[in-house]
Design a protein around this motif. Structure first.
Motif, short mmCIF file in Angstrom:
data_model
loop_
_atom_site.label_atom_id
_atom_site.label_comp_id
_atom_site.label_asym_id
_atom_site.label_seq_id
_atom_site.Cartn_x
_atom_site.Cartn_y
_atom_site.Cartn_z
N GLU A 137 0.84 -1.20 0.00
CA GLU A 137 0.00 0.00 0.00
C GLU A 137 0.87 1.25 0.00
OE1 GLU A 137 -2.51 -0.44 3.39
OE2 GLU A 137 -3.98 -1.69 2.34
N PHE A 138 2.00 1.20 0.69
CA PHE A 138 2.96 2.29 0.69
C PHE A 138 3.50 2.55 -0.72
CE2 PHE A 138 7.67 3.06 1.07
CZ PHE A 138 7.61 4.41 1.43
N ILE A 139 3.87 1.49 -1.42
CA ILE A 139 4.40 1.65 -2.77
C ILE A 139 3.33 2.21 -3.71
CG2 ILE A 139 5.26 0.41 -4.81
CD1 ILE A 139 6.76 -1.45 -2.94
N THR A 160 4.10 0.00 -16.27
CA THR A 160 4.55 -0.08 -14.87
C THR A 160 4.78 -1.53 -14.48
OG1 THR A 160 3.20 1.86 -14.37
CG2 THR A 160 4.05 0.63 -12.51
N ALA A 161 5.99 -1.80 -13.92
CA ALA A 161 6.37 -3.16 -13.53
C ALA A 161 6.79 -3.19 -12.07
CB ALA A 161 7.51 -3.65 -14.41
N TYR A 177 -0.83 -9.69 -8.37
CA TYR A 177 -2.18 -10.22 -8.21
C TYR A 177 -3.08 -9.27 -7.43
CZ TYR A 177 -1.60 -14.77 -10.36
OH TYR A 177 -1.43 -15.78 -11.29
N GLU A 178 -2.52 -8.55 -6.49
CA GLU A 178 -3.32 -7.65 -5.66
C GLU A 178 -3.60 -6.32 -6.36
OE1 GLU A 178 -5.49 -6.90 -2.16
OE2 GLU A 178 -4.54 -8.74 -2.90
N TYR A 179 -2.69 -5.90 -7.23
CA TYR A 179 -2.83 -4.60 -7.89
C TYR A 179 -2.68 -4.73 -9.41
CZ TYR A 179 -2.26 -2.69 -3.18
OH TYR A 179 -2.41 -2.38 -1.85
N PRO A 180 -3.52 -5.54 -10.06
CA PRO A 180 -3.41 -5.69 -11.51
C PRO A 180 -3.76 -4.41 -12.27
CG PRO A 180 -5.41 -6.76 -10.73
CD PRO A 180 -4.63 -6.35 -9.51
N GLU A 181 -4.44 -3.49 -11.59
CA GLU A 181 -4.76 -2.21 -12.22
C GLU A 181 -3.59 -1.23 -12.17
OE1 GLU A 181 -5.47 -1.53 -7.86
OE2 GLU A 181 -5.66 -3.19 -9.28
N VAL A 182 -2.55 -1.56 -11.39
CA VAL A 182 -1.37 -0.70 -11.24
C VAL A 182 -0.19 -1.27 -12.03
CG1 VAL A 182 0.30 0.27 -9.61
CG2 VAL A 182 -2.12 0.09 -8.97
#
Length: 275
Positions: A137-139, A160-161, A177-182
Motif C-alpha cells: 500500500e505504501f508503494i 509499470t512493472a 495479483y493484488e494490484y493488476p490495475e497498477v
C-alpha cells in the motif's frame, strides 16, 4: 523433497537482508536518493527511495516506463549492498545503448530487521507477522504518486512493472495479483514459495488480465525447496488460464541464490517484459 533446514531458511530469508545503512551511497549522476523522506503508513517507518533515470533524461522531455524494485540498497551500489549489487544502472545503460529501451527504476530500500515481515503478505508460524499489505500500500499509494509527480513517468499500468528476488520475488507475486490495475509486468526472481500456501491460494482466487507479463527465474543450485515450488506455481498459473505467451520461466542450471544470478539474468528479463 528434502526438508528445509534452519540454516537454509535463514540464508534465504536474510540474503538481500540487513545492509550497511550508515550512508545511502551514490553510484552515478543518474541516481537520485530520497533519504527517509517517505514513511510507511501504519508501520511508522521512514524509507529511503533510490531512483535511476536513463541516459539523456536530464536533457529531454520524454516520459518513461517505470520498474518498482525491492531491496533498493542492493540495486546500484556495492557499498550499500548485502552481497554485491544487481548493477541495475549499468545493465539499463547497456540496454539503452544497444536496444534503445529507456526506463526509470525506483528502488525501495528494505527495512533491515523488518525485511522478513515487510516482504511477506501471509503470516508464518515460525517467522511471524506479515506486513506486506502495508508495504505494498505504501508503494502504490505513497511512492508511486510521489515518483509520478517528480519524474517524467508513463504512469499507466501498461508501462509499470514490479520486480524483486527471494522474498522480494514473493512480494512481487503478491503485488501483481493484488494490484493488476497498477502493474502489468512482474519480474519474480528466486521466489520464496516455500513460505506457505498463501500465494497458491491467491492464484486460485484471482485471475490476472491476459496481457500481464510474468518473468520467473530460479537457479538450479538453489535446491528443491526453491525450484519445485516455483515450477508448481508456474504450472498453476498456466492451468488457471494465463496465456503462455505472456509467461516465461527460466531455471539457470548453475545459478545460486545470490545477486550474481539476478544480475546476469536482469537484461534478458527486462527486454522480455517490455518487448
Amino acid at each position: 523433497m528434502r526438508t528445509l533446514t534452519l540454516f537454509w531458511a535463514i540464508l534465504l530469508l536474510f540474503s538481500c537482508q540487513t545492509v550497511k545503512q550508515d550512508k545511502a551511497g551514490i553510484s552515478s549522476s543518474q541516481i537520485t536518493i530520497f533519504d527517509n523522506e517517505l514513511t510507511i503508513e501504519g508501520l511508522d517507518r521512514p524509507r529511503t527511495i533510490r531512483v535511476y533515470t536513463p541516459p539523456g533524461y536530464a536533457d529531454g522531455d520524454q516520459n518513461y516506463p517505470v520498474i518498482y524494485m525491492h531491496d533498493g540498497q542492493n540495486l546500484f551500489e556495492d557499498s550499500t549492498s548485502f552481497a554485491g549489487e544487481w548493477g541495475v544502472d549499468e545493465n539499463l545503460d547497456s540496454i539503452s545503448k544497444i536496444n534503445g529501451l529507456d526506463l526509470i527504476v525506483v528502488g525501495i530500500d528494505n527495512g533491515g530487521e523488518n525485511r522478513i515481515h515487510e516482504l511477506t503478505a501471509w503470516d508464518h508460524p515460525r517467522y511471524g507477522k506479515a506486513e506486506g499489505k502495508a508495504y505494498m500500500e505504501f508503494i502504490v499509494n505513497t511512492v508511486k504518486p510521489f515518483i509520478d509527480s517528480k519524474f517524467r513517468t508513463k504512469p499507466e499500468r501498461q508501462h509499470t512493472a514490479i520486480m524483486g528476488s527471494s522474498l522480494g520475488g514473493l512480494i512481487s507475486h503478491y503485488a501483481i495479483y493484488e494490484y493488476p490495475e497498477v502493474f502489468s509486468k512482474a519480474g519474480i526472481f528466486s521466489p520464496s514459495y516455500w513460505w506457505g500456501k498463501g500465494p497458491f491460494d491467491q492464484v486460485e482466487q484471482k485471475k490476472l488480465p491476459n496481457d500481464t507479463r510474468l518473468a520467473f527465474l530460479m537457479g538450479g543450485k538453489e535446491g528443491d525447496n526453491m525450484v519445485k515450488p516455483m515450477q508448481q506455481m508456474v504450472s498453476k498459473i498456466l492451468a488457471n488460464g494465463h496465456s503462455d505467451t505472456n509467461l516465461t520461466s527460466i531455471i539457470n542450471p548453475e545459478g545460486e541464490h545470490n545477486e550474481k544470478l539476478w544480475r546476469s539474468e536482469f537484461q534478458e528479463a527486462i527486454l522480455w517484459l517490455f518487448q
